[in-house]
Design an enzyme around this catalytic site. Sequence first.
Site, PDB file in Angstrom:
ATOM      1  N   LEU A  90       0.845  -1.199   0.000  1.00  0.00           N
ATOM      2  CA  LEU A  90       0.000   0.000   0.000  1.00  0.00           C
ATOM      3  C   LEU A  90       0.879   1.248   0.000  1.00  0.00           C
ATOM      4  O   LEU A  90       1.701   1.432   0.895  1.00  0.00           O
ATOM      5  CB  LEU A  90      -0.921   0.010   1.218  1.00  0.00           C
ATOM      6  N   ARG A 116       1.713  14.480   6.760  1.00  0.00           N
ATOM      7  CA  ARG A 116       2.509  14.929   7.901  1.00  0.00           C
ATOM      8  C   ARG A 116       3.997  15.096   7.561  1.00  0.00           C
ATOM      9  O   ARG A 116       4.754  15.656   8.349  1.00  0.00           O
ATOM     10  CB  ARG A 116       2.336  13.957   9.080  1.00  0.00           C
ATOM     11  N   GLN A 158      -5.371   3.667  -7.181  1.00  0.00           N
ATOM     12  CA  GLN A 158      -6.487   4.004  -6.292  1.00  0.00           C
ATOM     13  C   GLN A 158      -6.668   5.516  -6.388  1.00  0.00           C
ATOM     14  O   GLN A 158      -5.803   6.270  -5.967  1.00  0.00           O
ATOM     15  CB  GLN A 158      -6.153   3.595  -4.846  1.00  0.00           C
ATOM     16  N   THR A 185      -7.855   1.358   3.683  1.00  0.00           N
ATOM     17  CA  THR A 185      -6.946   0.263   3.330  1.00  0.00           C
ATOM     18  C   THR A 185      -7.669  -0.904   2.639  1.00  0.00           C
ATOM     19  O   THR A 185      -7.084  -1.563   1.791  1.00  0.00           O
ATOM     20  CB  THR A 185      -6.182  -0.233   4.569  1.00  0.00           C
ATOM     21  N   GLY A 204      -4.108  -0.103  15.486  1.00  0.00           N
ATOM     22  CA  GLY A 204      -5.246  -0.993  15.658  1.00  0.00           C
ATOM     23  C   GLY A 204      -4.914  -1.993  16.768  1.00  0.00           C
ATOM     24  O   GLY A 204      -3.794  -2.497  16.828  1.00  0.00           O
ATOM     25  N   ASN A 249       5.700   8.405   9.456  1.00  0.00           N
ATOM     26  CA  ASN A 249       4.648   9.391   9.187  1.00  0.00           C
ATOM     27  C   ASN A 249       5.184  10.814   9.126  1.00  0.00           C
ATOM     28  O   ASN A 249       4.669  11.638   8.389  1.00  0.00           O
ATOM     29  CB  ASN A 249       3.570   9.305  10.265  1.00  0.00           C
ATOM     30  N   ARG A 270      31.362  11.130  -2.477  1.00  0.00           N
ATOM     31  CA  ARG A 270      30.072  11.266  -3.150  1.00  0.00           C
ATOM     32  C   ARG A 270      29.898  10.246  -4.275  1.00  0.00           C
ATOM     33  O   ARG A 270      30.851   9.550  -4.626  1.00  0.00           O
ATOM     34  CB  ARG A 270      29.929  12.719  -3.607  1.00  0.00           C
ATOM     35  N   ASN A 287      36.764  21.689 -11.601  1.00  0.00           N
ATOM     36  CA  ASN A 287      36.174  20.810 -12.638  1.00  0.00           C
ATOM     37  C   ASN A 287      34.953  21.410 -13.313  1.00  0.00           C
ATOM     38  O   ASN A 287      34.436  20.844 -14.255  1.00  0.00           O
ATOM     39  CB  ASN A 287      35.809  19.443 -12.035  1.00  0.00           C
TER      40      ASN A 287
END
Length: 417
Positions: free
Chosen positions: A10, A17, A75, A81, A142, A231, A303, A356
């Site tokens: 999902l 948030r 969706q 859900t 839950g 979140n 890097r 460079n």
Amino acid sequence: MSKNCVGIILAAGEGTRMKSVIPKVMHPLCGRPMLAYVLDLAKELKLKSTLVVVGHKREMLQELLAEYKAKPVYQDKLLGTADAIKRAEGALRSFSGDIIVLYGDQPLLREETLQRLIQKHNEADAAATILSAYVDNPCGYGRIIRDNFCSIKAIVEEKDAAREQKNVNEINTGIICFKKHLLFKAIAKIKPNNAKKEYYLTDCIKLMADEGLRIDSIALKGDVKEAQGINTRIDLAEAQKIMRYRMLEKFMLAGIGIVDPETTHIDFGSAIGQDTIIYPFTVVEKDVKIGKFCQIGPFCHLRPGTVIEDKTVIGNYTEITRSRIGGESFMKHFSYLGDTVAGNKVNIGCGTVVANFDGKNKQKTVIGDGAFIGCDTVLRAPVKIGKHAITGAGAVVTKDVKAQEVVVGVPARPLRK
Ligand code: UD1
Ligand code: CA
């Protein structure tokens, strides 16, 4: 074992948030999107296929999903859900087997845990097997509701939980394994009559239990943070810490010295050879390769696209990007290399800078084997320094230097013998 299991991830949510224009699951964790870790899990589990429910800014997920050959299902409205899972039904019409539900924002889960869940699901021959966790603070999750015989009867969401249910500290991590036909049969009956007016996938559990179907579970062992959903950016930083440490552990167990794990950051997808030592405050970004017996840092920034060959020393206050530096070379203090290929046994003196970027394009620098770059040299790219050539302290090199030649000054000129 997982051959007859399909994964549904999902990932349609916006992640409000996070306060970001980037969809939540695309936020990077140790140098790659958090969703990539979940896709990796699906791959490691050797699932028959993986579907990803996408919605918010789905075009930004496209490339990653293609890379993993994961099938997006769309969706359009976030109705909950259960609705998200329902979107995958069409694509699974000819499939019969199990479905494991994963979340795009739970990148810390371990493969072993999911293997254990799938194994239990198969052994118990359950309609659904839940990955639960016992937590000190169940707020927001839950709750797993059991009867007097400890059988699971339902999952009740925080907002719909009665006071005594709120005290239950066994929670639903969100990861559930289902028998496919029973899952879609239950989903068809789900109604959005709850506090959030959403179609809750977790309502399947009560529907199944009421029919006398077997619901099983396994609990997370050890660190329950493994199932932590991300979140906010605070959660992301916490997950970053956990993931970073996991990677450092792998390196240390493979024989790489990490002097101070607290201040060492190594992105996903970097390789380091045995007996190399990484000193504190070093950042190694993705796609960096470091050989054996090297010393890196302290305060070094490597890097992407950097390769450092065996027995090379890269010291403090140094930055290297898109460059290769040969074996047994030294670059011990205050230096920058970009778009550079340096040979073996090269000495890059203190304060050397490769210029460079000419304002429009990145230009290349080549430094031959055994060259000695004097302190505070500026190499204005594109430029080639021949083998065993020498630049004097403070030289600004604007033209190629022949092998063995010594150049000094600004702009650098060959030194008369
Ligand atoms: C869900 C579970 C809860 C569990 C918790 C664990 C439900 C109803 N509740 O709650 O029992 O403890 O996860 O973290 O399932 N999503 C979609 N489409 C939607 C809605 C959600 O793709 O329509 C995705 C979200 O992007 C997210 C995930 O599903 O990645 C979970 O959704 P969310 O609304 O955050 O569920 P929770 O309230 O956390
Ligand atoms: Ca959530």
